[in-house]
Write a protein that holds these residues in place. Sequence first.
Motif, PDB file in Angstrom:
ATOM      1  N   TYR A 826       0.835  -1.190   0.000  1.00 14.69           N
ATOM      2  CA  TYR A 826       0.000   0.000   0.000  1.00 14.69           C
ATOM      3  C   TYR A 826       0.877   1.250   0.000  1.00 14.69           C
ATOM      4  O   TYR A 826       1.759   1.408   0.871  1.00 14.69           O
ATOM      5  N   ALA A 827       0.629   2.149  -0.919  1.00 14.14           N
ATOM      6  CA  ALA A 827       1.452   3.356  -1.028  1.00 14.14           C
ATOM      7  C   ALA A 827       1.395   4.193   0.244  1.00 14.14           C
ATOM      8  O   ALA A 827       2.394   4.799   0.638  1.00 14.14           O
ATOM      9  N   PHE A 828       0.252   4.218   0.893  1.00 11.78           N
ATOM     10  CA  PHE A 828       0.116   5.046   2.094  1.00 11.78           C
ATOM     11  C   PHE A 828       0.715   4.377   3.331  1.00 11.78           C
ATOM     12  O   PHE A 828       0.749   4.970   4.399  1.00 11.78           O
ATOM     13  N   ARG A 829       1.211   3.113   3.177  1.00  9.03           N
ATOM     14  CA  ARG A 829       1.781   2.383   4.299  1.00  9.03           C
ATOM     15  C   ARG A 829       3.308   2.279   4.219  1.00  9.03           C
ATOM     16  O   ARG A 829       3.924   1.560   5.009  1.00  9.03           O
ATOM     17  N   LEU A 830       3.928   2.968   3.274  1.00 11.78           N
ATOM     18  CA  LEU A 830       5.358   2.752   3.043  1.00 11.78           C
ATOM     19  C   LEU A 830       6.206   3.100   4.261  1.00 11.78           C
ATOM     20  O   LEU A 830       7.189   2.424   4.557  1.00 11.78           O
ATOM     21  N   GLU A 831       5.861   4.165   4.971  1.00 12.43           N
ATOM     22  CA  GLU A 831       6.643   4.533   6.144  1.00 12.43           C
ATOM     23  C   GLU A 831       6.559   3.460   7.216  1.00 12.43           C
ATOM     24  O   GLU A 831       7.563   3.101   7.852  1.00 12.43           O
ATOM     25  N   HIS A 832       5.347   2.912   7.426  1.00 15.47           N
ATOM     26  CA  HIS A 832       5.209   1.839   8.402  1.00 15.47           C
ATOM     27  C   HIS A 832       5.892   0.564   7.919  1.00 15.47           C
ATOM     28  O   HIS A 832       6.418  -0.215   8.733  1.00 15.47           O
ATOM     29  N   SER A 833       5.883   0.343   6.620  1.00 12.53           N
ATOM     30  CA  SER A 833       6.607  -0.791   6.071  1.00 12.53           C
ATOM     31  C   SER A 833       8.098  -0.657   6.371  1.00 12.53           C
ATOM     32  O   SER A 833       8.753  -1.620   6.806  1.00 12.53           O
ATOM     33  N   ARG A 834       8.658   0.533   6.162  1.00 12.64           N
ATOM     34  CA  ARG A 834      10.077   0.758   6.452  1.00 12.64           C
ATOM     35  C   ARG A 834      10.367   0.523   7.934  1.00 12.64           C
ATOM     36  O   ARG A 834      11.385  -0.102   8.290  1.00 12.64           O
ATOM     37  N   ARG A 835       9.481   0.995   8.782  1.00 11.69           N
ATOM     38  CA  ARG A 835       9.684   0.795  10.221  1.00 11.69           C
ATOM     39  C   ARG A 835       9.662  -0.683  10.586  1.00 11.69           C
ATOM     40  O   ARG A 835      10.394  -1.133  11.484  1.00 11.69           O
ATOM     41  N   GLU A 849      17.594  -9.329   3.419  1.00 10.07           N
ATOM     42  CA  GLU A 849      16.352  -8.956   2.737  1.00 10.07           C
ATOM     43  C   GLU A 849      15.702  -7.769   3.425  1.00 10.07           C
ATOM     44  O   GLU A 849      15.269  -6.818   2.772  1.00 10.07           O
ATOM     45  N   ALA A 850      15.652  -7.803   4.757  1.00  5.22           N
ATOM     46  CA  ALA A 850      15.068  -6.688   5.503  1.00  5.22           C
ATOM     47  C   ALA A 850      15.884  -5.420   5.293  1.00  5.22           C
ATOM     48  O   ALA A 850      15.334  -4.317   5.142  1.00  5.22           O
ATOM     49  N   ARG A 851      17.211  -5.559   5.262  1.00  4.55           N
ATOM     50  CA  ARG A 851      18.063  -4.381   5.067  1.00  4.55           C
ATOM     51  C   ARG A 851      17.847  -3.769   3.675  1.00  4.55           C
ATOM     52  O   ARG A 851      17.761  -2.550   3.535  1.00  4.55           O
ATOM     53  N   LEU A 852      17.732  -4.627   2.661  1.00  6.59           N
ATOM     54  CA  LEU A 852      17.533  -4.134   1.294  1.00  6.59           C
ATOM     55  C   LEU A 852      16.213  -3.369   1.184  1.00  6.59           C
ATOM     56  O   LEU A 852      16.149  -2.275   0.612  1.00  6.59           O
ATOM     57  N   TYR A 853      15.163  -3.956   1.734  1.00  4.16           N
ATOM     58  CA  TYR A 853      13.857  -3.275   1.711  1.00  4.16           C
ATOM     59  C   TYR A 853      13.932  -1.942   2.450  1.00  4.16           C
ATOM     60  O   TYR A 853      13.414  -0.918   1.980  1.00  4.16           O
ATOM     61  N   ALA A 854      14.534  -1.937   3.617  1.00  2.17           N
ATOM     62  CA  ALA A 854      14.609  -0.721   4.426  1.00  2.17           C
ATOM     63  C   ALA A 854      15.369   0.371   3.683  1.00  2.17           C
ATOM     64  O   ALA A 854      14.978   1.550   3.705  1.00  2.17           O
ATOM     65  N   GLU A 855      16.482   0.024   3.029  1.00  3.79           N
ATOM     66  CA  GLU A 855      17.282   1.025   2.309  1.00  3.79           C
ATOM     67  C   GLU A 855      16.510   1.588   1.117  1.00  3.79           C
ATOM     68  O   GLU A 855      16.518   2.797   0.874  1.00  3.79           O
ATOM     69  N   ARG A 856      15.860   0.705   0.363  1.00  5.59           N
ATOM     70  CA  ARG A 856      15.105   1.179  -0.814  1.00  5.59           C
ATOM     71  C   ARG A 856      13.959   2.102  -0.390  1.00  5.59           C
ATOM     72  O   ARG A 856      13.727   3.134  -1.021  1.00  5.59           O
ATOM     73  N   LEU A 857      13.240   1.706   0.655  1.00  6.13           N
ATOM     74  CA  LEU A 857      12.142   2.552   1.123  1.00  6.13           C
ATOM     75  C   LEU A 857      12.664   3.863   1.698  1.00  6.13           C
ATOM     76  O   LEU A 857      12.027   4.917   1.549  1.00  6.13           O
ATOM     77  N   GLY A 858      13.819   3.809   2.361  1.00  2.00           N
ATOM     78  CA  GLY A 858      14.412   5.033   2.875  1.00  2.00           C
ATOM     79  C   GLY A 858      14.727   6.010   1.776  1.00  2.00           C
ATOM     80  O   GLY A 858      14.501   7.224   1.898  1.00  2.00           O
ATOM     81  N   GLU A 859      15.267   5.496   0.661  1.00  2.00           N
ATOM     82  CA  GLU A 859      15.565   6.357  -0.482  1.00  2.00           C
ATOM     83  C   GLU A 859      14.275   6.922  -1.084  1.00  2.00           C
ATOM     84  O   GLU A 859      14.190   8.100  -1.437  1.00  2.00           O
ATOM     85  N   GLU A 860      13.290   6.047  -1.224  1.00  2.00           N
ATOM     86  CA  GLU A 860      12.023   6.470  -1.826  1.00  2.00           C
ATOM     87  C   GLU A 860      11.320   7.527  -0.985  1.00  2.00           C
ATOM     88  O   GLU A 860      10.708   8.463  -1.513  1.00  2.00           O
ATOM     89  N   LEU A 861      11.407   7.379   0.335  1.00  2.00           N
ATOM     90  CA  LEU A 861      10.748   8.319   1.246  1.00  2.00           C
ATOM     91  C   LEU A 861      11.633   9.491   1.628  1.00  2.00           C
ATOM     92  O   LEU A 861      11.211  10.376   2.371  1.00  2.00           O
ATOM     93  N   GLY A 862      12.884   9.483   1.150  1.00  2.00           N
ATOM     94  CA  GLY A 862      13.804  10.569   1.461  1.00  2.00           C
ATOM     95  C   GLY A 862      14.291  10.542   2.884  1.00  2.00           C
ATOM     96  O   GLY A 862      14.573  11.585   3.472  1.00  2.00           O
ATOM     97  N   ARG A 863      14.389   9.349   3.471  1.00  2.00           N
ATOM     98  CA  ARG A 863      14.850   9.218   4.857  1.00  2.00           C
ATOM     99  C   ARG A 863      16.317   8.809   4.910  1.00  2.00           C
ATOM    100  O   ARG A 863      16.811   8.081   4.067  1.00  2.00           O
TER     101      ARG A 863
END
Length: 863
Positions: A826-835, A849-863
Amino acid sequence: MQPARELRKDHIVLAFFFVTGLTGLAYEVVWIRLLILSFGSTQFAVTTVLSTFMAGLALGSAIFGRVVDRSGHPLRTYAILIVALGAYCVASPLVFSLIKSAYLYASPITGDSTYRAGFEPMQFGLSLLALIVPTTLMGGTLPAVVKHFASTERIGFHIAVPYAVNTLGAVTGCLATGLFSLYYLGVSSTLYLAGAMDIIAGFLLLAFFRHDGARKAGPAPEAIAPCVREADAAKGRLNAFIISAFLLSGFASLAYEVLWTRILSLVLGSSVYAFTIMLSTFLAGIGLGSIAFAPLVDRLRRPVFWFALLEAAIGLFALASIFLYKELPFVFFNLKQAFGERFWLFLVFKFLMAGAVMIVPTLAMGALFPLVNRIYSEGRRSIGKRVGNVYFFNTSGAILGSFAGGFILIPWLGAQNGVVLIAALNMAICISALAFSGLSASWKYRWAAAFAAIYAVTALMLPSWERQAMTTGMYANDYGDTGGKASFRDWDFNDRLLYYNEGLNAVITVRSSGPDGETLTYQANGKQEARSVRGKPPASWTVLGHIPAILHRGDPRDALLIGLGSGVTLGMMELYPFRAFDVVELEPAVVDAARFFSRANNNALEDPRVRLHVTDGRSFLSSIRRKYDVIVSGVSDPWISGVSNLFTYDYFMELKGRLNDGGIVAVWFSNYNSTPEDFKTGLNSFAAAFPHASVWFHFRESLDLVVVGSVGEHPVDMARLRAVFADRGIRESLGSVDINTPYDFFGLYLAGDEDLRKYIGDSVINTDERPVLEFSLPKSLYRKVTGPERVAELLKSADGASPGVVLRGESPGEFYLNLGKSLNQYAFRLEHSRRAFLRSLEFDPGNAEARLYAERLGEELGR
């Protein structure tokens, strides 16, 4: 001519009588509200309370009409009455609390079998006990004031003016209470203020007029001398007729009020403001009619003929107003488009729409009261008794009319046919009155034939009741922009009405639409409550049934559902191994409507575990002795009058009190057309009742929330969740709303406990004493829909990615990894997904796998 000093005194008395009318209506509104909280909001309960209220008024007028005739000081009697009334009013919150306790102690509901609300002698007896003293005092005020004013030369005028002033005071009281006082002051404070006003007014009257006695009668005028000189037998026959006719006229008047209220509620809605408008318009017409007729009433040479004319005017204009019915929804839509967001201005237009239906008949009703008293009176000496008798019989008829309108005319004939029938009664009264009119026989027949012909021709020309148009629910349903078309009438909805029932409490409809009729919708008073496409259940009502059953950590056995609706929520709950379901539904017609949704609700009503109770939800909850493992409250919006009682802190506390240990409560909560303050007030009212609360929703229907509460914590037990998904029926049901895996369930979660309370802050709490949502939410009804913004705010306030979880041996790192993957859909859940991925890394730092997801979402969300 009256001396200037006496005239000023009369103006002072009228000012006090205006205040009495104001406080009297405030008492009526608040007392009926308090008794409905005790007895429920079924049509039986409401009519019982209203009938006992009017019975007291009738009794008081008859008793004190005779008292003031024997008294040399009618103003002193009036002052004592309102002081006693005010004192009772100040004490009434305690009295009504005792009445409620007595009713609950002697409750007729056991819960062991089905229950259907009906007339209850207990309700009638307790209502009478609570209301008989103050309403009897209230009923005595009019004869006392009329006795002070009346003189033989202008009996009609001196009855018309006080009656009009008191009625217009009632209009002011209705507006002040319904629009302002209950919201800003609260229920008890409104009573205390009204009681204080009466007490002060009474003592001021005693001080101002302590030396004033009864006014001396003047000489009888020549104009009415023939009536006075009539033979006793003829006068007796006339009096018997006119009092009987006025009883029937009172019957017709209250029947009209019930019928018009049902019709206008389909157009103006069911908010407290809509009902305030309807009642105040009805009263305003009566008050204005009386004051307008006052200068004429004593000059009429044939008063009975004028009585016939006024009855004809009531019937014919009530009949003619039917031509407006089918236009009202379209007028409302266009006004809503232009002025909907300007609340107070739009309210004025609603008054005008109500007036278009009621104003001419009610003006004639107002003129009748002084005219009948003029005919029935025999001079000033017995004026108190005569006014009391007139008021007694008219009010007695009104009690019967209220009952007949709600229980006979609407369910059996329908609102429009009911108006046609009652108009025929007015015409029958009119034609009968011609026999006593003093006209020659030939003129009597001519007038009778003319009235009958006009009625018959008008009735034959009437348009049919347009079920589709009248139940479009313009006041609540969102039909969007006009799309460039000149009128809503130009739209083509392609709807087919499958079910229509003018029930005791609401008009219930089921529609089909779409090329193959694959879309079903269920409406109550036009407002859409549920929608199913090709037998697929609506997501919000589906998850309302699943969430509390899943969150219960034990072995839930007994469940209570308040609000049947389309039956979808019940059908979802039946997938779980509950032992029994108590289902409470206010309107019997809803039960029939739910059967049209049998594909969506899995034939919920056929389950042998279901005990169906057709009654008020809150009354049932207060009266029942049993407790439950799961309670679901799935009723409509809190801005709807009556339903609003099911969204207060007091109600939520009652829900909590009916829980077994470990029990769960789930409440449907609207997430649209509200200010941030109102939204937080609603959530805070629930959270204040439960130590642990959480908010859930379905991403497809962000305008509907599910709020869950419990005494203990209600974490998600993963072992139970997996067991739930192992059940084929439950899995398929959840899959129909895109909840396909146990981890998808967490996508329903928004916020809970600390996060939720941080978001709510110190918001106001909606209570029975101060029902702020009932008054504030209708003001936002036509503003921009705000649901997605509220969801975003709740998500932002939630630090945690999920509710509390009991893992039972599952690796925390693996759990949060899978949770992050699910939320990542869900696009509106990306921040919670990263957390969630970061949380996984806390438990398992080497999870690539968790690290890869976290890094990609961090880049996408600008974190």
